[in-house]
Scaffold this active site. Structure first.
Site, PDB file in Angstrom:
ATOM      1  N   ILE A  41      36.046  -5.914 -12.908  1.00 45.87           N
ATOM      2  CA  ILE A  41      36.157  -7.245 -13.515  1.00 45.87           C
ATOM      3  C   ILE A  41      36.103  -7.038 -15.022  1.00 45.87           C
ATOM      4  CG2 ILE A  41      35.131  -9.555 -13.645  1.00 45.87           C
ATOM      5  CD1 ILE A  41      33.712  -8.853 -10.915  1.00 45.87           C
ATOM      6  N   GLU A  42      37.269  -7.124 -15.656  1.00 46.43           N
ATOM      7  CA  GLU A  42      37.331  -6.827 -17.103  1.00 46.43           C
ATOM      8  C   GLU A  42      37.006  -8.056 -17.931  1.00 46.43           C
ATOM      9  OE1 GLU A  42      41.123  -4.903 -17.815  1.00 46.43           O
ATOM     10  OE2 GLU A  42      40.395  -3.059 -16.851  1.00 46.43           O
ATOM     11  N   CYS A  51      32.660  -2.162 -13.453  1.00 50.73           N
ATOM     12  CA  CYS A  51      33.470  -1.318 -12.586  1.00 50.73           C
ATOM     13  C   CYS A  51      33.349  -1.766 -11.120  1.00 50.73           C
ATOM     14  CB  CYS A  51      33.005   0.133 -12.665  1.00 50.73           C
ATOM     15  SG  CYS A  51      33.388   0.961 -14.202  1.00 50.73           S
ATOM     16  N   GLU A  53      32.785  -0.022  -8.430  1.00 52.36           N
ATOM     17  CA  GLU A  53      31.669   0.568  -7.679  1.00 52.36           C
ATOM     18  C   GLU A  53      30.395  -0.216  -7.926  1.00 52.36           C
ATOM     19  OE1 GLU A  53      33.819   1.991  -9.707  1.00 52.36           O
ATOM     20  OE2 GLU A  53      34.109   4.107  -9.317  1.00 52.36           O
ATOM     21  N   CYS A  85      28.955   4.788 -13.382  1.00 46.83           N
ATOM     22  CA  CYS A  85      28.890   4.484 -11.941  1.00 46.83           C
ATOM     23  C   CYS A  85      28.234   5.627 -11.173  1.00 46.83           C
ATOM     24  CB  CYS A  85      30.276   4.193 -11.396  1.00 46.83           C
ATOM     25  SG  CYS A  85      30.870   2.569 -11.917  1.00 46.83           S
TER      26      CYS A  85
HETATM   27  N1  THU Z   1      36.882   1.472 -13.629  1.00 52.40           N
HETATM   28  C1  THU Z   1      36.240   1.232 -12.440  1.00 52.40           C
HETATM   29  O1  THU Z   1      36.289   0.121 -11.896  1.00 52.40           O
HETATM   30  N2  THU Z   1      35.536   2.249 -11.891  1.00 52.40           N
HETATM   31  C2  THU Z   1      35.413   3.490 -12.436  1.00 52.40           C
HETATM   32  O2  THU Z   1      34.619   4.303 -11.962  1.00 52.40           O
HETATM   33  C3  THU Z   1      36.292   3.866 -13.544  1.00 52.40           C
HETATM   34  C4  THU Z   1      36.852   2.726 -14.318  1.00 52.40           C
HETATM   35  C5  THU Z   1      37.639   0.365 -14.242  1.00 52.40           C
HETATM   36  C6  THU Z   1      37.029  -0.150 -15.514  1.00 52.40           C
HETATM   37  C7  THU Z   1      38.234  -0.753 -16.196  1.00 52.40           C
HETATM   38  O3  THU Z   1      38.400  -2.073 -15.716  1.00 52.40           O
HETATM   39  C8  THU Z   1      39.409   0.077 -15.700  1.00 52.40           C
HETATM   40  O4  THU Z   1      38.936   0.790 -14.569  1.00 52.40           O
HETATM   41  C9  THU Z   1      39.936   1.062 -16.729  1.00 52.40           C
HETATM   42  O5  THU Z   1      38.917   1.844 -17.245  1.00 52.40           O
END
Ligand code: THU
Length: 126
Positions: A41-42, A51, A53, A85
């Site tokens: 969720i950015e 992230c 996870e 994570c």
């Molecule tokens: N991201 C994850 O959801 N999990 C990770 O372990 C690596 C990165 C997401 C964060 C961001 O929304 C996108 O991937 C690019 O970094």
């Protein structure tokens, strides 16, 4: 394909990733076989992004689950969990299998201990 991996792949559809376009799905399995999903969720304030996870883990904990037996993570290209994570997975899950997947299925299998050698954890606080 296992339900755990299928859920991780499906969770990518729920990702909010307008800035990176890198959609990530995760799925956690409890010791009783319950599967809980999460997605990234950015946020426009980038460091506030969550992230996939950690979304899955925090959702699971907030729903009362605390014993986990496996985690699957799905990205487009089989990317592995980030360092933050890895720390949270280790703290909340201990040593469990981690399935790294691309959009089609399993790419590799590892463990949370292998992903975070020499971890910092509660043992260091004693
Ligand atoms: N991201 C994850 O959801 N999990 C990770 O372990 C690596 C990165 C997401 C964060 C961001 O929304 C996108 O991937 C690019 O970094």
């Amino acid at each position: 394909m296992t339900k755990l991996i299928q859920t991780a792949i499906q969770m990518r559809d729920k990702a909010r990733a307008p800035y990176s376009n890198y959609k990530v799905g995760a799925a956690l399995e409890t010791v009783n076989g319950k599967i809980i999903g999460g997605c990234n969720i950015e946020n426009s304030s980038f460091s506030l992004t969550n992230c996939a996870e950690r979304t899955a883990l925090f959702t699971a904990i907030s729903e009362g689950y605390s014993d986990f037996k496996a985690l699957a993570v799905s990205t487009d290209n089989g990317g592995s969990p980030c360092g933050a994570c890895r720390q949270v997975i280790w703290e909340l899950c201990g040593d469990i299998p981690v399935y790294i997947c691309d959009a089609d299925g399993l790419v590799s299998e590892t463990t949370s201990a292998a992903l975070l050698p020499k971890p910092f954890d509660e043992l260091k606080l004693k």
